[in-house]
Design a protein around this motif. Sequence first.
Motif, PDB file in Angstrom:
ATOM      1  N   PRO A   1       0.801  -1.229   0.000  1.00 50.91           N
ATOM      2  CA  PRO A   1       0.000   0.000   0.000  1.00 50.91           C
ATOM      3  C   PRO A   1       0.831   1.275   0.000  1.00 50.91           C
ATOM      4  N   THR A   2       1.925   1.302   0.763  1.00 56.40           N
ATOM      5  CA  THR A   2       2.754   2.504   0.824  1.00 56.40           C
ATOM      6  C   THR A   2       3.398   2.801  -0.531  1.00 56.40           C
ATOM      7  N   GLU A   3       3.898   1.754  -1.173  1.00 56.40           N
ATOM      8  CA  GLU A   3       4.481   1.932  -2.506  1.00 56.40           C
ATOM      9  C   GLU A   3       3.425   2.422  -3.490  1.00 56.40           C
ATOM     10  N   LEU A   4       2.217   1.871  -3.430  1.00 49.78           N
ATOM     11  CA  LEU A   4       1.147   2.292  -4.328  1.00 49.78           C
ATOM     12  C   LEU A   4       0.828   3.770  -4.121  1.00 49.78           C
ATOM     13  N   GLY A   5       0.828   4.202  -2.868  1.00 47.93           N
ATOM     14  CA  GLY A   5       0.597   5.611  -2.595  1.00 47.93           C
ATOM     15  C   GLY A   5       1.634   6.495  -3.266  1.00 47.93           C
ATOM     16  N   ARG A   6       2.908   6.099  -3.182  1.00 44.07           N
ATOM     17  CA  ARG A   6       3.968   6.877  -3.830  1.00 44.07           C
ATOM     18  C   ARG A   6       3.796   6.891  -5.346  1.00 44.07           C
TER      19      ARG A   6
END
Length: 312
Positions: A273-278
């Motif tokens: 999820p964090t990577e997708l946000g970036r």
Amino acid sequence: MPDRLPPLPHLQGGNFLADGGLETTLVFLEGIDLPSFAAFPLVLTEAGREALARYFGPYLAEARNRDVGFILDTPTWRANPDWAEKLGFGLGDVLEANRRAVAFAARLRDEVDDPSIPIVLNGVVGPRGDGYVVGATMTEDEAARYHRPQIEALRDGGADMVSAITMTYVEEAVGIALAARASGVPVAVSFTVETDGRLPSGQDLKAAIEDTDAATGKTPAYYMINCAHPDHFREAIASGEPWLDRILGIRANASRKSHAELDASTELDIGDPTELGRQYRDLRSQLPSLRVFGGCCGTDHRHIAAICEACL
């Protein structure tokens, strides 16, 4: 859009959230059986409506906490005649389910009870076919005739707009846009792409949007991309050309898997999820009009929260 249609609040500016992967969350995380991946029957039972309310709750709370708008979808991606017939629903029954789906969404909106949070009731119109592959195709006129009854049911139920979601080829997207125009309801079109950034039909995204605009007199209020990972379409939107201004929304998959791989999966791939946000943050630099942020297969409220952290 014709002037007689009501303005959509997210066309006036500001950021709007949408939910994540409804069907994948219900099936893989909630253990709810959805034959043919159809969620619309849930609006017909108390238990089903409670499950849907639990699903949408965290997303609506996120929008309220972030003080941004929300595009509230109806669970009607499979609520067209062909899929309904597979599930034992007649035409009248599935059209009534569409109307009841909008009424359910309206109740969720009213429960938020915060006039500072604009909530748009979006009637979802899915493809006649699978959504991952093209399969049998329709002409533009055939698609308009096929989808118009569902669009009119969503309109009559009180939807503010309709969206053609997971479109795999242009003629069906054009038909839905023409049917929406004839029904007097604003429409958005969301194309899906394969890992090479092209539609399952093989057409590139630029041509699909420009051809749809040309065939409909720019009827769609805007376009989106859904059911694909950002890695799959980043290069397709790298040109900086004017057609990219027509893309207002992204609803990406959590997984980098292809459609064929996802179709064969027995476990949910939630990615990072964090990577997708970036990655959503990076997409904002490529899409100057981007203001609708949601998810698709494999995403849930954790992904939307991470997108908010990165983008808002």
